[in-house]
Design an enzyme around this catalytic site. Sequence first.
Site, PDB file in Angstrom:
ATOM      1  N   GLU A 137     -22.327  -5.873 -28.264  1.00 28.32           N
ATOM      2  CA  GLU A 137     -21.722  -4.559 -28.710  1.00 28.32           C
ATOM      3  C   GLU A 137     -20.813  -4.653 -29.369  1.00 28.32           C
ATOM      4  OE1 GLU A 137     -19.689  -1.017 -25.574  1.00 28.32           O
ATOM      5  OE2 GLU A 137     -20.484   0.437 -27.173  1.00 28.32           O
ATOM      6  N   ARG A 180     -17.110 -15.029 -16.319  1.00 31.39           N
ATOM      7  CA  ARG A 180     -15.994 -15.089 -17.249  1.00 31.39           C
ATOM      8  C   ARG A 180     -15.210 -15.956 -17.428  1.00 31.39           C
ATOM      9  NH1 ARG A 180     -15.603  -8.747 -17.591  1.00 31.39           N
ATOM     10  NH2 ARG A 180     -15.226  -9.256 -20.410  1.00 31.39           N
ATOM     11  N   LYS A 210     -11.534  -5.891 -23.955  1.00 23.08           N
ATOM     12  CA  LYS A 210     -11.980  -5.522 -25.591  1.00 23.08           C
ATOM     13  C   LYS A 210     -10.762  -3.797 -25.631  1.00 23.08           C
ATOM     14  CE  LYS A 210     -16.111  -6.328 -27.241  1.00 23.08           C
ATOM     15  NZ  LYS A 210     -17.836  -5.894 -27.165  1.00 23.08           N
TER      16      LYS A 210
END
Length: 769
Positions: free
Chosen positions: A32, A264, A274
């Site tokens: 994104e 992850r 983020k």
Amino acid sequence: MTTRRANFLTEIIDADLAAGRVTRIATRFPPEPNGYLHVGHAKSICLNFGLARDYAGTCNLRMDDTNPVKEDIDYVHAIEKDVKWLGFDWAGSVRFASDYFDHMYAAAERLIAQGDAYVDHQTVDEIRANRGDFGRPGVDSPYRNRPIAENQALFAAMRAGEFVDGTCVLRAKVDMAHPNLLMRDPLLYRIRHAHHHRTGDKWCIYPMYDYAHPLEDALEGITHSICTLEFESNRELYDWVLDHTVAPKGTPWNPRPRQYEFARLGLGYTVMSKRKLLQLVEDKRVNGWDDPRMPTIAGMRRRGVTPEALRDFAELIGVAKNNSLVDIGKLEFCVRQDLERRAPRAMAVLQPLSLQLTNWPLGHTDTLPIAWKAGEAATRPVPFGREILIEREDFSEDPPRDWKRLSVGKEVRLFGAYFVRCDEVVRENGEIVGLRGTVDLDSRGGEAKDGRQPAGTIHWVDASHAVDCEIRLYDRLFTVEQPDADGDFLPHMNPDALQVVQGQMEPAAAELAGGMHVQLMRVGYFFSDPVDSEPGKPVWNRVIGLRDTWAKPVGRTDSRAERRKEPGEPRKDAAQKKNRAEWRAEKRAATAELAAAYGRYGALGLDADAADLLTEELETVAFFDAALRAHPHPQSLGRWFLNDLEGLRKARPLADLPFDGAVFGHFVALLDGDRITVPAGKQLLAHLLAQGGDPQALIATLGLGKVDDSAAVLAAIDAVLAALPAEAERLRAGEQRLLGVFIGQVLKQLRGSADAGAVRQALLDRLKA
RNA sequence: UCGGGGAUCGUCUAAUGGCAGGACCGCAGACUCUGAAUCUGCUCAUCUAGGUUCGAAUCCUAGUCCCCGAACCA
């Protein structure tokens, strides 16, 4: 296919290819554009693009831009740059989720027409409240059963901009009591009167991730949609969307994408979310997304980490489904390994201490040619004069026994130059301000005429030619391994993650251009900062220090090992949830037939555990009773049912099996009658499960009959012993664990039809002989 | 509380019923004009308890611990 470390994803892909589910591999990397990529994304990039490369497939770069209020075109460009820098190229042009908004809208209209979606006018709070929670089912929206035509009109009005944000949403009609909360009528579209960085003001409704993502994948022909573990629950919805929509031609999606999840990257001494990274940037706790302390790709690039190092790192840590926290030392290892190969060597002194060589001719400068790298021809000129600067910590007044550097009366080699000895210390107010010493004029180039070896070799620069330059010493951003383990991560920031010093560098190295790597000998790997370096005024970033086995072990306190808990006792607390056994006991208490069966099985001689397990369902009891009628041997029947059939059938109901209880009874009778060995029995059972059939007849068809030919067994044993002489020797020497290997090999030769126990005994006898 | 995942050296990761392997870290030694690099060697693991099997990290049963999920975020 180039060789690459196998992981669970390559296994899936291999199986898909073998089964013909797919004929080519297509992956995608779908960030994104609302922030910069970090090292965790690097892992994902290497995975997705790496898979595409290894299987000669394709990987798309796709911006998942379905939320205009958070996304920005600047991030798009940064992401493209980072992926390219890492060394990957995407198939065709960059894709955007927003490219598919028309398709998505049409698919939504179709869902409405199918009765699979509706417009909900509940408020946010109502929707949340009516979703229920982990313990309670949700309740249907009062708008759930609106007529299709009304939904169509309302959805069109949503698109036309007739409602303000939040008035209503489009929801899938799934199941408000679904155990997976994501399936309780998930939102498909929400109203957002916001300017989109690509579609401008064309849309005022935007699709939600869970609806958009599967369609993006399907539209691009993605075969393997790889994401991280936290999306596991979303997979069910991903599949629902694809099951309820069709390709543009009106056919089912083909290839039909499948979602797979991997763990992850968690990395010690940094943060990776983020949100937190953005906070560091916005609060100016770092100097932007590309601050060399940041774990962003941009930050690491500026610090001097290479794409090769990052790719090696991704390879090193592997891909799996375990939640893990990778030791940052592994990253540091990859960085050192790469820089060790590529960086030329030079000298600089970070904390200078002056050494006056009293026997060096006044005003004289020698210029030494020193190789940029050991063994290579290219050299740079290095001036040497009467005043030399050495590293302050390379001198000790009170050296430990194994000191290999300078101290009073001791001699060291100045790398590539001369042997020097320290004669005296110069003090001012008790502080050491300099050293006086003598040089062996016969040791030019670093070799003494008489062949003597000095205590050690240290780096140095000539004081009158040294170039003053800024050196930025970077360190880990946080002082603890898990800064975000609990509470606020900011207090754990390492105040010394950046220390700026004025270094004294040899002139040739100071002329190196921006964007160059160098190893400052005995100090570390450095990179001339590509942003702040100016011609003649370089700024050097420390990428990573040299491994230092001499320094005091700083002691990586093993916080994780300490955290590891002792295995707990089974909880006895009555308030805790019922365990399975209790649950079955209750069910039996309520169901007379189950209770009766339980009593009956006990009387038959089955132990309590087996009787308990067999009386969980009436269906099981019926099956088992049928088996019992065919073969009245409760113990062996129970053992094969519980240990093997239960594992093989997984969740398949007994009624769906291609055989019934009576056949199962016949099957066990074969084993009890010694007609077939245990491993062959397992093979037979698996076959039965897959295709059904008559067990007795299948023995012949599949060639599973038991062989009692001791001559054949002996022949096989000798053949195997001869084939594996080294192992046979170790086995004779008493290495018991090899016994299994040999039994396995013999059994393989005999095609599994011999009795393993007998083989074992025969093998043992043969070895004694 | 419900659903979905996971558990192997200190760390990461293999072994798909048959010799628990590799890498990082650590330790020791060799070598060295970088206390680096290189080379050699060593230490170190199957969550627990039962069961099946000639043989279990792997299959079965029970338990424990950890992670994810209740945004009109992705």
